[in-house]
Design a protein around this motif. Structure first.
Motif, PDB file in Angstrom:
ATOM      1  N   LEU A  90       1.020  -0.851  -0.314  1.00 35.26           N
ATOM      2  CA  LEU A  90      -0.250   0.352   0.059  1.00 35.26           C
ATOM      3  C   LEU A  90       0.850   1.531  -0.088  1.00 35.26           C
ATOM      4  O   LEU A  90       2.070   1.577   0.139  1.00 35.26           O
ATOM      5  N   TYR A  91       0.351   2.530  -0.790  1.00 37.63           N
ATOM      6  CA  TYR A  91       1.039   3.796  -0.694  1.00 37.63           C
ATOM      7  C   TYR A  91       0.510   5.138   0.593  1.00 37.63           C
ATOM      8  O   TYR A  91      -0.402   3.409   0.958  1.00 37.63           O
ATOM      9  N   GLY A  92       0.764   5.819   1.056  1.00 39.26           N
ATOM     10  CA  GLY A  92       0.063   5.922   2.289  1.00 39.26           C
ATOM     11  C   GLY A  92      -0.849   6.408   2.441  1.00 39.26           C
ATOM     12  O   GLY A  92      -2.048   5.892   1.279  1.00 39.26           O
ATOM     13  N   LEU A  93      -1.463   6.575   3.429  1.00 43.73           N
ATOM     14  CA  LEU A  93      -3.133   6.418   2.963  1.00 43.73           C
ATOM     15  C   LEU A  93      -3.523   7.528   4.009  1.00 43.73           C
ATOM     16  O   LEU A  93      -5.143   7.632   4.955  1.00 43.73           O
ATOM     17  N   ASP A  94      -3.336   9.309   4.350  1.00 40.45           N
ATOM     18  CA  ASP A  94      -3.223  10.602   3.978  1.00 40.45           C
ATOM     19  C   ASP A  94      -4.083  10.202   3.350  1.00 40.45           C
ATOM     20  O   ASP A  94      -4.001  10.790   1.802  1.00 40.45           O
ATOM     21  N   PRO A  95      -6.010  11.639   3.706  1.00 40.14           N
ATOM     22  CA  PRO A  95      -6.351  11.105   2.395  1.00 40.14           C
ATOM     23  C   PRO A  95      -6.290  12.836   1.613  1.00 40.14           C
ATOM     24  O   PRO A  95      -6.595  12.707   0.580  1.00 40.14           O
ATOM     25  N   LEU A  96      -5.163  12.763   2.290  1.00 40.37           N
ATOM     26  CA  LEU A  96      -4.837  14.997   1.231  1.00 40.37           C
ATOM     27  C   LEU A  96      -3.720  13.655   0.014  1.00 40.37           C
ATOM     28  O   LEU A  96      -4.139  14.936  -0.431  1.00 40.37           O
ATOM     29  N   TYR A  97      -3.696  13.177   0.079  1.00 43.47           N
ATOM     30  CA  TYR A  97      -2.940  12.095  -1.108  1.00 43.47           C
ATOM     31  C   TYR A  97      -3.022  11.112  -2.164  1.00 43.47           C
ATOM     32  O   TYR A  97      -2.818  10.636  -2.904  1.00 43.47           O
ATOM     33  N   VAL A  98      -4.198  10.829  -1.700  1.00 45.63           N
ATOM     34  CA  VAL A  98      -4.309   9.147  -1.702  1.00 45.63           C
ATOM     35  C   VAL A  98      -5.054   9.327  -2.941  1.00 45.63           C
ATOM     36  O   VAL A  98      -6.309  10.365  -3.770  1.00 45.63           O
ATOM     37  N   THR A  99      -4.290   8.953  -4.446  1.00 45.19           N
ATOM     38  CA  THR A  99      -5.176   8.912  -5.328  1.00 45.19           C
ATOM     39  C   THR A  99      -5.424   7.207  -6.601  1.00 45.19           C
ATOM     40  O   THR A  99      -6.513   7.563  -7.410  1.00 45.19           O
ATOM     41  N   HIS A 100      -4.933   6.473  -6.049  1.00 45.74           N
ATOM     42  CA  HIS A 100      -4.672   5.134  -6.662  1.00 45.74           C
ATOM     43  C   HIS A 100      -6.264   4.443  -5.775  1.00 45.74           C
ATOM     44  O   HIS A 100      -6.770   4.632  -4.236  1.00 45.74           O
ATOM     45  N   ILE A 101      -6.911   3.711  -6.393  1.00 41.17           N
ATOM     46  CA  ILE A 101      -7.888   2.505  -5.907  1.00 41.17           C
ATOM     47  C   ILE A 101      -7.905   2.077  -5.132  1.00 41.17           C
ATOM     48  O   ILE A 101      -8.942   1.970  -3.774  1.00 41.17           O
ATOM     49  N   MET A 102      -7.456   1.173  -4.493  1.00 38.99           N
ATOM     50  CA  MET A 102      -7.275   0.754  -3.415  1.00 38.99           C
ATOM     51  C   MET A 102      -6.907   1.101  -2.412  1.00 38.99           C
ATOM     52  O   MET A 102      -7.501   1.246  -1.670  1.00 38.99           O
ATOM     53  N   GLU A 103      -5.768   1.433  -2.332  1.00 42.35           N
ATOM     54  CA  GLU A 103      -6.130   3.439  -1.020  1.00 42.35           C
ATOM     55  C   GLU A 103      -7.410   4.456  -0.694  1.00 42.35           C
ATOM     56  O   GLU A 103      -7.405   4.293  -0.149  1.00 42.35           O
ATOM     57  N   ALA A 104      -8.051   3.943  -2.369  1.00 41.55           N
ATOM     58  CA  ALA A 104      -9.229   5.146  -1.605  1.00 41.55           C
ATOM     59  C   ALA A 104     -10.082   4.373  -1.423  1.00 41.55           C
ATOM     60  O   ALA A 104     -11.068   4.852  -0.898  1.00 41.55           O
TER      61      ALA A 104
END
Length: 617
Positions: A142-156
Motif C-alpha cells: 500500500l501507498y500512504g493512507l493520508d486523505p490529502l494525497y490518496v489517488t490509487h483505487i485500493m487506497e481510496a
C-alpha cells in the motif's frame, strides 16, 4: 526453525545428492558450508539426526571418512517453513523462502496452492467467541493512507473504511445527504455553508470529533508545506468560523454551488488535529479516523483492519479484514491495472470447507475508462491536431477490445457508459472520433508533417498487452511508437510525465458525476489535468467555473455534458474501453456488493456459518 535453515543450507550445497543415499563428506567440508566451527557442526548434526532428517556416520581414525544420508525432502521442509512464516504474518518472508530454495518452481506452485486456500472468509474461535475475518491478497504494498494525497483505487477504497467526510452523496437519489454532519445549510448565493455535527462521533483513538477537527481538515489542503494535489477543493474558502463544539460555518470568496459535493469527497475524510498536526508522514502510515474500521497493522507484507465498535452508524459485521501482499499471485486471481482486486471471496471457515456446486455472482459496470491522453504541454508532434486525428483514425477500438480477449471490457465513447455525452457521440456517425479509417489516418499524418520520429507511449506495467496492440495498429498507419513502462509513482516523481508524448491510463470514477468529472480535470497529479496544458486554462477552467456558479441542477448537468464533450472536440484524449467488475463468492458470504471503485464494502459483509443454516421448506 534454525535447524531447518542449517539443513537447507547443506542441501543447497549438495543438491546432487539424492535422499536416502549415503554420501561421503568430511566434518571440515560441512564446517565450510555452515560457516562455523567443527564443534558446532557436530552439535548441529546431532540435532538433525534426532529429528530423523539425516543419518550421520562419523569416520573413526586415519583414512576413515564420514558419511551423511539425507531423509527430509528439501521441498517439503521449505514448504513447512514458508507456511510457518505465513501463520506468523510474514508473507514476504514466506515468498522469499520458497523462491530461494532448490526446485523453486515446483515448490512455489505447491506453496501458492496452499496459500490460496487461506484467502476469503475465515471464521475462528478465540476465547469462546467466533471471530469473522475476511482475508484478501494484494499484489503490491500500500501507498500512504493520508486523505490529502490518496489517488490509487485500493487506497481510496480504504479511505472509505477508515474515514468519514462531513456529508455523503446518495447515488440513487442523486442528492447530498447528512453523514458526520446531521444537518447542513447552504445560502442561496452558494457562498456560505453551515454544518451541524453529530455528537459522540468518536475517533479510533477514543476522542470525540469536534468542529475544530473539521476546520483543521479543511485547512490542510491549502497548507503550502503539505502540497496536496487536491488543493483546488478548498481554494475558494475565505473563512471557517467555529460556532460551537459541534457547529461551524464555511464562507467562500465566490459562489460555488457544487461545494456540498466537495464535502462528500473521500479526500474530505475528517482527521484528528491532535494526532495529525505536525505528523503527516507517520499519520499516512497509521491514520486515525472515525470510520467503521480502524487500521491496526500496516507493514510491507500485511495490512489489517479491525471493526470499530463505537462507529456512529453501527458496528460492522466483520471483526477483521486482512490484506496480504503477495506479488506472485497474479496468475491465481483476476487483476486490473493496479493489480489489487481479488475476484472472488472463497469460504475457508472451519465450519464449512466444502466446495459449493453453485457460486454466487455479482457484477457492476464501472464509470470511467481506459484512455490515451496526449501530452499537450510538450513541443512535440502530439500538439498538432492533425496528428492526433491520425492517431484516432488509426485506432480500431473494437478490434483492440476483441484482441484483448477480456469479456469484462467493452468499447467506450466517453468516461460514462451511458452519459449524455457518450450517447451524443454514439448518435453522431460522422464524428471524427467514431470511425476507424486507415486511409484517412495516413492522410492526416501527411497533413501533420510527421516525419517518422519516435512517439513515446507511457504505460503501467499491467498494460503491456494493451500497449503492444496499440503499437501495432499505429505502426500500420506509419506512426513509430516507443513504449515506456513505469509505475504511476515513478512516472510522476522522475519527470517521465514531461517526457511521454501519450499516456495510456485508466480512471475509475464513482457515483457522484458532479464531483468526479471536476476532480479528474482539476487534480494536480491527474494525468488528464497535467497533459491539458494551456487547454485547461483556455477551455476547461471556464466550463468548471460555469458549473460552480450554476445553482440549477438540470443546468449543472448540461455543463457536465459540455465538459466531457470537450475531450472529443479538442482530441485531448481518446477513451478506449469501459470495464465491468464481476465477483464470485461462496453462498455463505452475505452482504456482498461492488461499490463505485469496483471493491467490496467491508462493513456490509457477513458470514452465515453452516451450523446456522435455516430452511423454510
Amino acid at each position: 526453525m534454525q535447524m531447518a535453515q542449517h539443513y537447507l543450507k547443506i542441501r543447497t550445497h549438495l543438491q546432487h545428492v539424492t535422499e536416502g543415499r549415503e554420501y561421503e563428506i568430511t566434518l571440515h567440508e560441512l564446517a565450510d558450508i555452515l560457516s562455523c566451527s567443527s564443534r558446532n557442526v557436530n552439535l548441529i548434526l546431532k540435532k538433525l539426526a534426532e529429528q530423523n532428517w539425516i543419518h550421520w556416520s562419523a569416520g573413526r581414525g586415519r583414512g576413515n571418512r564420514s558419511h551423511i544420508t539425507f531423509f527430509m525432502r528439501t521441498e517439503e521442509l521449505s514448504l513447512q517453513l514458508a507456511q510457518e512464516r505465513v501463520k506468523k504474518g510474514d508473507v514476504s518472508g514466506a515468498i522469499e523462502q520458497v523462491s530461494g530454495s532448490a526446485g523453486s518452481l515446483a515448490l512455489k506452485q505447491m506453496f501458492m496452492d496452499w496459500l490460496t486456500e487461506h484467502f476469503g472468509y475465515v471464521a475462528e474461535m478465540k476465547e469462546e467467541r467466533r471471530v469473522d475475518q475476511l482475508r484478501l491478497p494484494l499484489f503490491r504494498p500500500l501507498y500512504g493512507l493520508d486523505p490529502l494525497y490518496v489517488t490509487h483505487i485500493m487506497e481510496a477504497h480504504l479511505l472509505k473504511q477508515i474515514f468519514d467526510p462531513p456529508l455523503r452523496f446518495n447515488p440513487v437519489s442523486g442528492q447530498v445527504e447528512p453523514h458526520v454532519a446531521h444537518c447542513f445549510k447552504k445560502s442561496d448565493d452558494g457562498m456560505r455553508y453551515t454544518l451541524y455535527l453529530r455528537k459522540s462521533v468518536m475517533f479510533h483513538h477514543g476522542r470525540e470529533l469536534t468542529a475544530d477537527d473539521v476546520k483543521y481538515t479543511l485547512s490542510r489542503f491549502r497548507d503550502p508545506r503539505l502540497t496536496s494535489p487536491y488543493a483546488w477543493l478548498t481554494e475558494e474558502i475565505e473563512e471557517v468560523r467555529i460556532l460551537g463544539t459541534h457547529a461551524l460555518e464555511i464562507r467562500l470568496n465566490k459562489p460555488n454551488h457544487m461545494f456540498l459535493h466537495i464535502l462528500c469527497a473521500d479526500q474530505m475524510g475528517i482527521v484528528p488535529r491532535d494526532l495529525c498536526e505536525g505528523n503527516a508522514e507517520s499519520f499516512a502510515r497509521y491514520p486515525i479516523g472515525t470510520g467503521p474500521f480502524k487500521l491496526t497493522k500496516n507493514e510491507e507484507s500485511v495490512c489489517a483492519l479491525e471493526a470499530f465498535v463505537p462507529y456512529f452508524l453501527g458496528r460492522a459485521h466483520l471483526d477483521r479484514v486482512e490484506m496480504w501482499v503477495v506479488p506472485d499471485l497474479e496468475s491465481y486471481f483476476k487483476i486490473d491495472s493496479e493489480g489489487y482486486q481479488v475476484s472472488y471471496l472463497p469460504c475457508t471457515s472451519p465450519h464449512d470447507r466444502s466446495t459449493p456446486t453453485v457460486w454466487n455472482e455479482t457484477s457492476r459496470t464501472l464509470a470511467g475508462a481506459t484512455f490515451m491522453s496526449f501530452n499537450l504541454q510538450t513541443k512535440g508532434i502530439v500538439t498538432n491536431r492533425a496528428f492526433r486525428e491520425a492517431v484516432r483514425y488509426a485506432l480500431d477500438i473494437k478490434g483492440l477490445v476483441a484482441g484483448l480477449n477480456d469479456p469484462q471490457i467493452f468499447p467506450a465513447r466517453g468516461f460514462y457508459p451511458e452519459s449524455p455525452a457518450s450517447q451524443k457521440r454514439k448518435d453522431s456517425q460522422d464524428s471524427s472520433t467514431d470511425a476507424y479509417n486507415l486511409s484517412l489516418a495516413r492522410q492526416k499524418l501527411t497533413e501533420s508533417g510527421y516525419t517518422g520520429e519516435p512517439v513515446t507511449l507511457y504505460i503501467h506495467p499491467f498494460r503491456q498487452q494493451d500497449a503492444a496492440s496499440i503499437q501495432a495498429q499505429l505502426q500500420e498507419a506509419g506512426i513509430n511508437i516507443t513504449i515506456l513502462i513505469s509505475s504511476p509513482t515513478d512516472y510522476f516523481t522522475s519527470g517521465l510525465d514531461r517526457e511521454a508524448d501519450i499516456s495510456l491510463y485508466e480512471v475509475t470514477l464513482q457515483e457522484n458525476r458532479v464531483f468526479d468529472l471536476t476532480d479528474v480535470f482539476s487534480t494536480d497529479n491527474s494525468i488528464l489535468h497535467r497533459n491539458l496544458g494551456a487547454l485547461y486554462e483556455d477551455k476547461y477552467l471556464p466550463k468548471l467555473r460555469q458549473l460552480q456558479a450554476e445553482p440549477d441542477q438540470e443546468k449543472q448537468e448540461t455543463h457536465l455534458t459540455e465538459l466531457e464533450a470537450l475531450g472529443a472536440e479538442e482530441l485531448a484524449y481518446i477513451t478506449l474501453y469501459h470495464r465491468q467488475k464481476s465477483m464470485y463468492y461462496h453462498p455463505s458470504v452475505q452482504g456482498v456488493s461492488i461499490n463505485g471503485l469496483g471493491c467490496v464494502d467491508y462493513r456490509e459483509v457477513w458470514f452465515e456459518p453452516a451450523d446456522c443454516e435455516v430452511s423454510y421448506e
